[in-house]
Design a protein around this motif. Structure first.
Motif, PDB file in Angstrom:
ATOM      1  N   THR A 249       0.830  -1.206   0.000  1.00  0.00           N
ATOM      2  CA  THR A 249       0.000   0.000   0.000  1.00  0.00           C
ATOM      3  C   THR A 249       0.862   1.253   0.000  1.00  0.00           C
ATOM      4  OG1 THR A 249      -1.730  -1.182   1.214  1.00  0.00           O
ATOM      5  CG2 THR A 249      -1.832   1.220   1.214  1.00  0.00           C
ATOM      6  N   LEU A 250       1.906   1.246   0.814  1.00  0.00           N
ATOM      7  CA  LEU A 250       2.808   2.398   0.858  1.00  0.00           C
ATOM      8  C   LEU A 250       3.482   2.616  -0.480  1.00  0.00           C
ATOM      9  CD1 LEU A 250       4.175   4.582   2.566  1.00  0.00           C
ATOM     10  CD2 LEU A 250       5.899   2.896   3.215  1.00  0.00           C
ATOM     11  N   SER A 251       3.929   1.538  -1.123  1.00  0.00           N
ATOM     12  CA  SER A 251       4.592   1.660  -2.423  1.00  0.00           C
ATOM     13  C   SER A 251       3.643   2.191  -3.487  1.00  0.00           C
ATOM     14  CB  SER A 251       5.159   0.310  -2.846  1.00  0.00           C
ATOM     15  OG  SER A 251       5.730   0.368  -4.128  1.00  0.00           O
ATOM     16  N   SER A 252       2.417   1.663  -3.519  1.00  0.00           N
ATOM     17  CA  SER A 252       1.446   2.121  -4.520  1.00  0.00           C
ATOM     18  C   SER A 252       1.036   3.557  -4.274  1.00  0.00           C
ATOM     19  CB  SER A 252       0.219   1.206  -4.517  1.00  0.00           C
ATOM     20  OG  SER A 252      -0.434   1.257  -3.259  1.00  0.00           O
ATOM     21  N   SER A 253       0.997   3.985  -3.015  1.00  0.00           N
ATOM     22  CA  SER A 253       0.627   5.368  -2.714  1.00  0.00           C
ATOM     23  C   SER A 253       1.711   6.332  -3.164  1.00  0.00           C
ATOM     24  CB  SER A 253       0.377   5.528  -1.209  1.00  0.00           C
ATOM     25  OG  SER A 253      -0.641   4.659  -0.772  1.00  0.00           O
ATOM     26  N   GLU A 254       2.972   5.952  -3.004  1.00  0.00           N
ATOM     27  CA  GLU A 254       4.069   6.837  -3.382  1.00  0.00           C
ATOM     28  C   GLU A 254       4.217   6.958  -4.891  1.00  0.00           C
ATOM     29  OE1 GLU A 254       7.361   5.148  -1.328  1.00  0.00           O
ATOM     30  OE2 GLU A 254       6.983   6.289   0.511  1.00  0.00           O
ATOM     31  N   ARG A 255       3.634   6.017  -5.664  1.00  0.00           N
ATOM     32  CA  ARG A 255       3.698   6.122  -7.125  1.00  0.00           C
ATOM     33  C   ARG A 255       2.775   7.196  -7.661  1.00  0.00           C
ATOM     34  NH1 ARG A 255       3.093   0.490  -7.443  1.00  0.00           N
ATOM     35  NH2 ARG A 255       0.999   0.866  -8.248  1.00  0.00           N
ATOM     36  N   GLY A 256       1.769   7.594  -6.891  1.00  0.00           N
ATOM     37  CA  GLY A 256       0.802   8.567  -7.375  1.00  0.00           C
ATOM     38  C   GLY A 256      -0.508   7.888  -7.729  1.00  0.00           C
ATOM     39  N   LEU A 257      -1.428   8.671  -8.271  1.00  0.00           N
ATOM     40  CA  LEU A 257      -2.771   8.179  -8.566  1.00  0.00           C
ATOM     41  C   LEU A 257      -2.886   7.771 -10.020  1.00  0.00           C
ATOM     42  CD1 LEU A 257      -4.961  10.802  -6.645  1.00  0.00           C
ATOM     43  CD2 LEU A 257      -4.116   8.583  -5.843  1.00  0.00           C
ATOM     44  N   ASP A 258      -3.508   6.624 -10.254  1.00  0.00           N
ATOM     45  CA  ASP A 258      -3.791   6.190 -11.614  1.00  0.00           C
ATOM     46  C   ASP A 258      -5.106   6.758 -12.129  1.00  0.00           C
ATOM     47  OD1 ASP A 258      -1.476   4.670 -11.623  1.00  0.00           O
ATOM     48  OD2 ASP A 258      -2.482   2.905 -10.800  1.00  0.00           O
ATOM     49  N   HIS A 259      -6.036   7.046 -11.257  1.00  0.00           N
ATOM     50  CA  HIS A 259      -7.324   7.589 -11.666  1.00  0.00           C
ATOM     51  C   HIS A 259      -7.900   8.398 -10.509  1.00  0.00           C
ATOM     52  CE1 HIS A 259      -8.449   4.011  -9.348  1.00  0.00           C
ATOM     53  NE2 HIS A 259      -9.634   4.577  -9.167  1.00  0.00           N
ATOM     54  N   ARG A 260      -8.888   9.209 -10.804  1.00  0.00           N
ATOM     55  CA  ARG A 260      -9.574  10.022  -9.800  1.00  0.00           C
ATOM     56  C   ARG A 260     -11.069   9.834  -9.953  1.00  0.00           C
ATOM     57  NH1 ARG A 260      -6.957  14.111  -6.970  1.00  0.00           N
ATOM     58  NH2 ARG A 260      -4.734  14.374  -7.484  1.00  0.00           N
ATOM     59  N   GLU A 261     -11.712   9.820  -8.812  1.00  0.00           N
ATOM     60  CA  GLU A 261     -13.155   9.711  -8.786  1.00  0.00           C
ATOM     61  C   GLU A 261     -13.670  10.482  -7.574  1.00  0.00           C
ATOM     62  OE1 GLU A 261     -13.876   5.566  -8.488  1.00  0.00           O
ATOM     63  OE2 GLU A 261     -13.135   5.380  -6.433  1.00  0.00           O
ATOM     64  N   PRO A 262     -14.890  10.983  -7.633  1.00  0.00           N
ATOM     65  CA  PRO A 262     -15.413  11.718  -6.481  1.00  0.00           C
ATOM     66  C   PRO A 262     -15.724  10.778  -5.323  1.00  0.00           C
ATOM     67  CG  PRO A 262     -17.080  11.520  -8.191  1.00  0.00           C
ATOM     68  CD  PRO A 262     -15.815  10.981  -8.779  1.00  0.00           C
ATOM     69  N   PHE A 263     -15.529  11.265  -4.119  1.00  0.00           N
ATOM     70  CA  PHE A 263     -15.866  10.505  -2.914  1.00  0.00           C
ATOM     71  C   PHE A 263     -16.241  11.496  -1.818  1.00  0.00           C
ATOM     72  CE2 PHE A 263     -11.290  11.232  -2.739  1.00  0.00           C
ATOM     73  CZ  PHE A 263     -11.134  11.801  -1.480  1.00  0.00           C
ATOM     74  N   ARG A 378       0.575   9.527   5.323  1.00  0.00           N
ATOM     75  CA  ARG A 378       1.285  10.624   4.669  1.00  0.00           C
ATOM     76  C   ARG A 378       1.471  10.365   3.175  1.00  0.00           C
ATOM     77  NH1 ARG A 378       7.378  12.274   6.239  1.00  0.00           N
ATOM     78  NH2 ARG A 378       7.729  10.255   5.256  1.00  0.00           N
ATOM     79  N   ALA A 379       1.780   9.128   2.801  1.00  0.00           N
ATOM     80  CA  ALA A 379       1.970   8.817   1.382  1.00  0.00           C
ATOM     81  C   ALA A 379       0.670   9.008   0.601  1.00  0.00           C
ATOM     82  CB  ALA A 379       2.484   7.387   1.224  1.00  0.00           C
ATOM     83  N   ILE A 380      -0.448   8.565   1.161  1.00  0.00           N
ATOM     84  CA  ILE A 380      -1.732   8.722   0.465  1.00  0.00           C
ATOM     85  C   ILE A 380      -2.107  10.187   0.386  1.00  0.00           C
ATOM     86  CG2 ILE A 380      -4.192   8.178   0.584  1.00  0.00           C
ATOM     87  CD1 ILE A 380      -3.451   5.530   1.892  1.00  0.00           C
ATOM     88  N   ALA A 381      -1.882  10.932   1.462  1.00  0.00           N
ATOM     89  CA  ALA A 381      -2.185  12.366   1.436  1.00  0.00           C
ATOM     90  C   ALA A 381      -1.328  13.096   0.405  1.00  0.00           C
ATOM     91  CB  ALA A 381      -1.978  12.966   2.827  1.00  0.00           C
ATOM     92  N   THR A 382      -0.065  12.736   0.330  1.00  0.00           N
ATOM     93  CA  THR A 382       0.819  13.369  -0.662  1.00  0.00           C
ATOM     94  C   THR A 382       0.356  13.055  -2.077  1.00  0.00           C
ATOM     95  OG1 THR A 382       2.678  13.212   0.873  1.00  0.00           O
ATOM     96  CG2 THR A 382       3.197  13.551  -1.460  1.00  0.00           C
ATOM     97  N   ALA A 383      -0.074  11.816  -2.316  1.00  0.00           N
ATOM     98  CA  ALA A 383      -0.562  11.455  -3.651  1.00  0.00           C
ATOM     99  C   ALA A 383      -1.808  12.244  -4.028  1.00  0.00           C
ATOM    100  CB  ALA A 383      -0.858   9.955  -3.701  1.00  0.00           C
ATOM    101  N   HIS A 384      -2.585  12.677  -3.051  1.00  0.00           N
ATOM    102  CA  HIS A 384      -3.803  13.453  -3.312  1.00  0.00           C
ATOM    103  C   HIS A 384      -3.576  14.961  -3.174  1.00  0.00           C
ATOM    104  CE1 HIS A 384      -5.642   9.497  -2.721  1.00  0.00           C
ATOM    105  NE2 HIS A 384      -6.708   9.966  -3.325  1.00  0.00           N
ATOM    106  N   ASP A 385      -2.308  15.385  -3.001  1.00  0.00           N
ATOM    107  CA  ASP A 385      -1.975  16.803  -2.802  1.00  0.00           C
ATOM    108  C   ASP A 385      -2.697  17.369  -1.586  1.00  0.00           C
ATOM    109  OD1 ASP A 385      -0.374  16.825  -5.102  1.00  0.00           O
ATOM    110  OD2 ASP A 385      -2.101  17.213  -6.383  1.00  0.00           O
ATOM    111  N   ALA A 386      -2.898  16.526  -0.580  1.00  0.00           N
ATOM    112  CA  ALA A 386      -3.559  16.967   0.646  1.00  0.00           C
ATOM    113  C   ALA A 386      -2.521  17.484   1.633  1.00  0.00           C
ATOM    114  CB  ALA A 386      -4.358  15.820   1.261  1.00  0.00           C
ATOM    115  N   VAL A 387      -2.994  18.288   2.577  1.00  0.00           N
ATOM    116  CA  VAL A 387      -2.127  18.899   3.584  1.00  0.00           C
ATOM    117  C   VAL A 387      -2.384  18.217   4.919  1.00  0.00           C
ATOM    118  CG1 VAL A 387      -1.521  21.044   4.769  1.00  0.00           C
ATOM    119  CG2 VAL A 387      -2.157  21.088   2.351  1.00  0.00           C
ATOM    120  N   ILE A 388      -1.299  17.804   5.591  1.00  0.00           N
ATOM    121  CA  ILE A 388      -1.398  17.146   6.890  1.00  0.00           C
ATOM    122  C   ILE A 388      -0.965  18.131   7.967  1.00  0.00           C
ATOM    123  CG2 ILE A 388      -0.589  15.250   8.337  1.00  0.00           C
ATOM    124  CD1 ILE A 388      -0.117  13.610   5.894  1.00  0.00           C
ATOM    125  N   ALA A 389      -1.784  18.262   8.996  1.00  0.00           N
ATOM    126  CA  ALA A 389      -1.450  19.058  10.175  1.00  0.00           C
ATOM    127  C   ALA A 389      -1.600  18.156  11.387  1.00  0.00           C
ATOM    128  CB  ALA A 389      -2.358  20.276  10.279  1.00  0.00           C
TER     129      ALA A 389
END
Length: 427
Positions: A249-263, A378-389
């Motif tokens: 999961t960590l490896s796939s998250s660091e590769r970035g997103l293959d697709h986007r969908e609303p959630f 953190r890896a998933i948030a980075t792949a989604h350009d999200a900000v962690i506080a």
């Protein structure tokens, strides 16, 4: 029959004819531009000279008097002024005009020949100067190329560090230095990750080997001891499976997103809360949820893992009788999920370290935790350009808030958003 083949191969053939060195190509370019400019200049000069008006030159005698002079009526006569004889000059002037035109043509030819010789000499000089200038221009590039070729995994800390005016070459060098810095950071992170992963995997393997060896060398082993060892081996195998799944999961998250969908973070958080209800009840934790609509876009499966890891982390690293607060909301167009929990005291300077792989406070062998939960977050948030506080909670525990970027395309709110009552409690 061969003409189409030759035409098809002509671009490749032309590329073979081009010089392979940039310096040679720049030299040829400079020379061609100079010759073309010289040809245009000569053409303009010859055109201007050819269109210039002819002037009448009067030939004087030995005494300094004009031989060609007008009479009282304005007509031209040839002869000395003291001579009484006069001859009409119409025929003579015509001959003089023709002679002047021939002389002008000879001078134009002479000017063209001399200009061509001068242009040829200057073309040779321009090629020599172009060679020197091209070498001067390409010298910083050769220096940067040599430095880059020397940089490897062992000396990734080296930089080009070009000093000079803020021109295109300086921008290129700074860009390469920035790239090298990012590569160094990624390489260091990869080295740490591999070392930590090897350590995490070596520990259960060593334990498995010890249990198997104990079962083999113990001659007094009973069915119950074998069963106990096998149960422990099964638990270790499950831990390894969870570890490998987390690593994937960590490896796939660091590769970035293959697709986007609303959630909707509200739907995801509600589902995860319901799934984790038995565990929170077993631990005696109080879960307070404030679920509001929070629509974003991305990989819903990864975001589900993100929320699950946040809730699992808040549940596992808690105190008996503690509580967990889960909030989803939309703030300034951004979808936000916030998870806060009570727990052991967390030093503020250690909060950032918790998001590194295999890092956790109160490390206990065999506790079933590998320290990958928050690093996956953190890896998933980075792949989604999200900000962690994240910050330590007063009195113990942790607060993590993740804000997803607003959607750029208009999206209607999904129907049927389920919400839990504010401050609903799971006991």
């Amino acid at each position: 029959m061969r003409l189409p083949t030759l035409v098809a191969l002509s671009p490749a053939f032309a590329r073979r004819l081009l010089p392979g060195r940039v310096r040679v190509r720049l030299t040829l370019l400079y020379g061609v531009l100079f010759v073309a400019s010289g040809v245009v200049l000569l053409a303009i000069t010859n055109l201007l000279v050819a269109r210039s008006p002819a002037n009448l030159v009067l030939v004087k005698d030995r005494a300094g008097e004009p031989v060609l002079a007008p009479d009282a009526d304005g007509r031209l006569y040839l002869g000395y002024p003291e001579a009484n004889s006069s001859v009409h000059l119409n025929d003579i002037t015509q001959q003089l005009r023709e002679q002047a035109l021939r002389q002008h043509e000879v001078e134009m030819d002479h000017l063209l020949v001399q200009s061509g010789i001068a242009l040829a000499i200057m073309a040779v000089l321009s090629i020599a100067l172009g060679w020197l200038i091209a070498g001067r221009v390409l010298h910083p590039l050769r220096t940067m190329t040599g430095t880059i070729q020397r940089i490897s995994a062992r000396n990734m800390h080296e930089r080009l560090a070009v000093i000079g005016p803020a021109d295109e070459l300086k921008d290129l060098a700074d860009t390469v230095d920035g790239l090298l810095g990012r590569l160094e950071t990624a390489l260091d992170s990869h080295k740490r990750f591999v070392a930590n992963a090897a350590h995490e995997l070596r520990t259960p393997l060593t334990l498995e080997h010890a249990l198997l060896e104990e079962s083999l060398i113990d001659r007094d082993a009973t069915r119950e001891s074998f069963r106990s060892n096998f149960e422990r081996l099964l638990d270790i195998s499950k831990q390894q499976a969870r570890l490998l799944e987390s690593l994937l999961t960590l490896s796939s998250s660091e590769r970035g997103l293959d697709h986007r969908e609303p959630f909707d973070l509200g739907d995801i958080a509600e589902e995860i809360v319901e799934v984790s209800r038995p565990e929170t009840r077993r631990r005696g934790l109080r879960v307070e949820t404030t679920i509001g609509p929070a629509v974003a876009s991305g990989d819903s499966a990864l975001v589900e893992r993100l929320v699950a890891n946040l809730i699992d982390n808040a549940t596992d690293y808690n105190t008996p009788g503690g509580h967990v607060e889960i909030t989803t909301r939309t703030e300034a167009g951004r979808a936000v999920v916030r998870v806060a929990n009570t727990g052991p005291e967390v030093p503020p300077e250690q909060v950032e370290r918790l998001f590194e792989p295999f890092q956790r406070l109160g490390r206990v062998a065999g506790d079933g935790h590998h320290g990958l939960g928050l690093s996956i977050v953190r890896a998933i948030a980075t792949a989604h350009d999200a900000v962690i506080a994240a910050h330590a909670r007063p009195g113990g525990g942790l607060v993590v808030e993740i804000s997803f970027p607003p959607r750029t395309d208009p999206l209607q709110q999904p129907p049927g958003i389920a919400q839990l009552d504010d401050a609903s409690t799971i006991r």
